[in-house]
Design a protein around this motif. Structure first.
Motif, PDB file in Angstrom:
ATOM      1  N   THR A   1       0.831  -1.200   0.000  1.00 21.15           N
ATOM      2  CA  THR A   1       0.000   0.000   0.000  1.00 21.15           C
ATOM      3  C   THR A   1       0.865   1.249   0.000  1.00 21.15           C
ATOM      4  O   THR A   1       0.582   2.210  -0.723  1.00 21.15           O
ATOM      5  CB  THR A   1      -0.938   0.009   1.223  1.00 21.15           C
ATOM      6  OG1 THR A   1      -1.694  -1.188   1.223  1.00 21.15           O
ATOM      7  CG2 THR A   1      -1.876   1.188   1.189  1.00 21.15           C
TER       8      THR A   1
ATOM      9  N   SER B   1       0.876   3.959  -2.935  1.00 14.46           N
ATOM     10  CA  SER B   1       0.431   5.322  -2.645  1.00 14.46           C
ATOM     11  C   SER B   1       1.525   6.334  -2.967  1.00 14.46           C
ATOM     12  O   SER B   1       1.251   7.370  -3.585  1.00 14.46           O
ATOM     13  CB  SER B   1       0.026   5.455  -1.179  1.00 14.46           C
ATOM     14  OG  SER B   1      -0.904   4.475  -0.851  1.00 14.46           O
TER      15      SER B   1
ATOM     16  N   SER C   1       2.046   6.570  -6.799  1.00  8.00           N
ATOM     17  CA  SER C   1       0.923   7.198  -7.498  1.00  8.00           C
ATOM     18  C   SER C   1       0.826   8.674  -7.170  1.00  8.00           C
ATOM     19  O   SER C   1       0.674   9.502  -8.074  1.00  8.00           O
ATOM     20  CB  SER C   1      -0.414   6.553  -7.121  1.00  8.00           C
ATOM     21  OG  SER C   1      -0.317   5.198  -7.034  1.00  8.00           O
ATOM     22  N   VAL C   2       0.889   9.004  -5.881  1.00  4.91           N
ATOM     23  CA  VAL C   2       0.683  10.402  -5.498  1.00  4.91           C
ATOM     24  C   VAL C   2       1.799  11.280  -6.063  1.00  4.91           C
ATOM     25  O   VAL C   2       1.535  12.382  -6.568  1.00  4.91           O
ATOM     26  CB  VAL C   2       0.570  10.548  -3.964  1.00  4.91           C
ATOM     27  CG1 VAL C   2       0.506  12.009  -3.571  1.00  4.91           C
ATOM     28  CG2 VAL C   2      -0.670   9.828  -3.464  1.00  4.91           C
TER      29      VAL C   2
ATOM     30  N   THR D   1      -3.779  10.962  -1.463  1.00 10.02           N
ATOM     31  CA  THR D   1      -3.260   9.947  -0.553  1.00 10.02           C
ATOM     32  C   THR D   1      -4.412   9.125   0.011  1.00 10.02           C
ATOM     33  O   THR D   1      -4.348   7.891   0.061  1.00 10.02           O
ATOM     34  CB  THR D   1      -2.471  10.601   0.595  1.00 10.02           C
ATOM     35  OG1 THR D   1      -1.514  11.483   0.037  1.00 10.02           O
ATOM     36  CG2 THR D   1      -1.757   9.562   1.427  1.00 10.02           C
TER      37      THR D   1
ATOM     38  N   ALA E   1      -5.600   6.784  -2.705  1.00 11.86           N
ATOM     39  CA  ALA E   1      -4.663   5.711  -3.037  1.00 11.86           C
ATOM     40  C   ALA E   1      -4.650   4.646  -1.943  1.00 11.86           C
ATOM     41  O   ALA E   1      -4.643   3.449  -2.224  1.00 11.86           O
ATOM     42  CB  ALA E   1      -3.260   6.283  -3.243  1.00 11.86           C
ATOM     43  N   ILE E   2      -4.682   5.074  -0.683  1.00 10.06           N
ATOM     44  CA  ILE E   2      -4.612   4.117   0.420  1.00 10.06           C
ATOM     45  C   ILE E   2      -5.810   3.171   0.401  1.00 10.06           C
ATOM     46  O   ILE E   2      -5.689   1.989   0.655  1.00 10.06           O
ATOM     47  CB  ILE E   2      -4.569   4.861   1.775  1.00 10.06           C
ATOM     48  CG1 ILE E   2      -3.211   5.523   1.957  1.00 10.06           C
ATOM     49  CG2 ILE E   2      -4.830   3.910   2.924  1.00 10.06           C
ATOM     50  CD1 ILE E   2      -3.111   6.294   3.244  1.00 10.06           C
TER      51      ILE E   2
ATOM     52  N   THR F   1      -6.103   6.523   8.297  1.00 13.52           N
ATOM     53  CA  THR F   1      -6.586   7.580   7.416  1.00 13.52           C
ATOM     54  C   THR F   1      -6.876   8.848   8.203  1.00 13.52           C
ATOM     55  O   THR F   1      -6.523   9.944   7.787  1.00 13.52           O
ATOM     56  CB  THR F   1      -7.869   7.135   6.690  1.00 13.52           C
ATOM     57  OG1 THR F   1      -7.762   5.763   6.387  1.00 13.52           O
ATOM     58  CG2 THR F   1      -8.080   7.918   5.442  1.00 13.52           C
TER      59      THR F   1
END
Lengths: 320, 293
Positions: free
Chosen positions: B74, B78, B81-82, B225, B228-229, B278
């Motif tokens: 993960t 993340s 991607s971010v 974020t 993505a998570i 989160t």
């Protein structure tokens, strides 16, 4: 070095440099635009192109970027899926197996799934408006204790990841006997979308002058009348934004639908698409056609209402 | 003197009641319920025996190797991607902030990935990455970058980056729109002043544009974020956590544990951990945003 040119050769030099800079800027903008357009459009074009190819053409190596004999066979199969049109394992044996072209019997479930998606999305939109409009008005125009706490509360519920909710959602929905019903989706999607709707509307209502509210009240309107007669007609853009976001979110949602739906009674379009992708017997071009079908409605909506979407996104995001 | 429940309070209460009822019933109750569940061993295969196990679900979680693998996956997904979303959307927003013919068409086209359902996006990229007839193989083969077709998603080292690419493609439009807001908010006086001070294009970008975009960056950073998570759809359709455990991310782990192993207690425990992480992340992001801007 000073920027101010002092002799004629320097003037020429300076002008030339300016012109070069402008040409360079244009080239960069042009190149960047082309690059961006290709980046965004190419994958989708490829999907569309391979949805209108025959099964024999789609397995060519290297691929045909532009189909040589385009066919609407896959789309026809979806829209007029009857027993004769559908190729099952039994009728398939009569054909050349190498030609493939297997259209699954579930092709006929695509339209019902689309109808389910549409029903769910519409219900969620209506409930969203009923719930979010009064809340946003109250938070924007009625100053009472507990107002800030409520805003923070709604903000926090927006942060909860949906994957963290699926386990309790599932158990609750199961206990209520609502598994495999459209109701389970409407209820959960409502909770997922309402905070965002409230923030879009709140942002908008706060921008409308307080005097409107006071004037309406002086004229003898109740709070409710002030909302219905004065504020709602003025807030059309934000209402459109709410409708669009709620609709698209519900139309696109996958995870919760995956948990709650089992049969044609409640399966939405994304669920059916996902099932197709893991079925190796289905022809590639048919899967792609189904994908194109799922893409068309939201993309059309997005293009038509671009302005509302962009303003809604920024309003909702700034607050949230 | 106002009463605790005057007219204002009563009308506010009535207007807010529906929203609060929905959120209490369909968001707060489930999250509390899942906290409660996380202290029991609940297997749907044994519906009548749900013993209280205290913190066992959490302890099991932290001693489970696969859980830590999923955390690592993960994080990789993340971060990659971010970072990519931030870089690409910065360039795109700078481009769309210019005045040129075709800009409006371009920004409309840009909404297409945003509007596409995630499942359709996954289907599309699965077909692009296809080992037999996919576009990626086709184009690389025609350009002579590869001499035979590759099994892209079956490659442990590449899978997560290929999934990240599909994710980035879909998320860039939203990030761009958010960044454009802060770009448009920069007063042109600032550029004039910098120009008078003799700052070149590059210096104006570094000293005027970038600092002014900070709120936009933070917003994109927080939002993407979060997305993505928790992301699930692409993993479900593209790889199902494989090959091996190369794309076994946390959300996929929760799904497998809950709905394939039917172990709802530990699924709930994991959901709770994810929710808390989160919350903590968004809280720290928002705090640092509040301090610096």
């Amino acid at each position: 070095m000073s920027d101010v040119p002092s002799s004629s050769t320097q003037v020429v030099d300076y002008r030339r440099r300016q012109r070069l800079a402008r040409i360079a800027q244009r080239l960069i903008i042009f190149g960047g635009s082309i690059l961006l357009a290709v980046y965004v459009i190419a994958p989708v074009t490829w999907l569309v192109s391979s949805s209108v190819q025959t099964e024999a053409e789609i397995v060519s190596v290297p691929p045909h970027w532009i189909p040589e004999e385009p066919t609407l066979r896959n789309f026809k199969a979806i829209f007029s899926a009857t027993e004769e049109e559908t190729v099952t394992y039994e009728t398939r044996s009569g054909q050349d197996p190498a030609a493939g072209g297997f259209i699954p019997s579930t092709a006929s479930s695509l339209l019902p799934a689309m109808a389910n998606s549409l029903t769910v999305a519409t219900l969620v939109v209506i409930l969203n408006l009923l719930v979010a409009v009064p809340a946003a008005y109250s938070l924007a125009k009625i100053r009472t204790w507990g107002r800030n706490a409520t805003v923070y509360f709604i903000l926090i519920t927006r942060v909860i990841p949906d994957i963290a909710l699926v386990v309790p959602f599932f158990l609750v929905i199961r206990k209520l006997g609502m598994l495999d019903t459209i109701g389970s989706l409407v209820l959960t999607y409502l909770a997922v979308t309402v905070p965002f709707s409230v923030f879009i509307l709140l942002q908008y209502f706060e921008g409308l002058p307080d005097e409107l509210d006071k004037a309406a009240r002086v004229d003898g309107c109740s709070r409710f009348q002030a909302l219905i007669r004065v504020f709602l007609p003025l807030s059309l853009p934000s209402l459109v934004a709410v409708v669009l976001f709620t609709f698209l979110t519900s139309w696109n949602e996958f995870l919760l639908a995956l948990m709650f739906t089992q049969t044609e009674a409640s399966q939405t379009l994304p669920i059916l698409l996902a099932a197709f992708t893991s079925d190796f017997t289905i022809s590639f071009s048919f899967i792609n056609a189904a994908g194109v079908l799922a893409i068309i409605p939201p993309v059309i909506v997005a293009i038509i209402f671009e302005r509302y979407i962009v303003s809604g996104l920024t309003a909702g995001a700034v607050k949230g | 003197m106002r009463r605790l429940f005057g007219y204002e309070e009563r009308s506010a209460a009535i207007f807010l009641a529906p929203v609060l009822a929905v959120l209490m019933g369909v968001a707060v109750f489930p999250i509390l319920y899942s906290f409660y569940l996380s202290f029991f061993r609940i297997k749907l295969t044994r519906p009548n025996r749900t013993p209280f196990v205290g913190l066992d679900n959490y302890l099991d979680l932290f001693t489970n190797d696969l859980f830590w693998v999923s955390v690592a996956r993960t994080v990789t997904f993340s971060v990659v991607s971010v970072a990519a979303i931030l870089a690409i959307s910065l360039l795109v927003s700078l481009l769309l902030n210019q005045n040129f013919r075709g800009r409006r068409v371009l920004s409309t086209i840009l909404l297409v990935p945003w509007a596409i359902p995630y499942v359709a996006n996954a289907l599309m990229w699965k077909w692009i990455y296809d080992s037999g007839y996919g576009a990626l193989n086709g184009i690389l083969y025609q350009l002579d970058f590869i001499d035979k077709y590759m099994v892209w998603l079956g490659d442990q080292d590449k899978t997560i980056f290929l999934i990240a690419n599909a994710f980035v493609w879909k998320e860039v439009p939203l990030a761009t729109i958010l960044l454009l807001v802060s770009l448009k908010a920069i007063p042109s006086d600032l550029y004039q002043a910098a120009r008078v001070d003799g700052a070149g294009v590059w210096q104006r970008f570094i000293h005027v544009t970038l600092p002014a975009m900070k709120p936009g960056f933070m917003l994109v950073l927080i939002y993407e974020t979060m997305m993505a998570i928790r992301h699930f759809d692409l993993f479900f359709i593209l790889t199902e956590g494989g090959p091996g455990n190369a794309s076994h991310v946390l959300s996929w782990h929760i799904y497998v544990e809950t709905f394939r192993n039917l172990s709802f207690g530990s699924g709930a425990a994991m959901s709770y951990v994810l929710a808390l992480v989160t919350f903590a992340l968004s809280y720290t992001f928002i705090r640092s945003l509040g301090r610096k801007v």
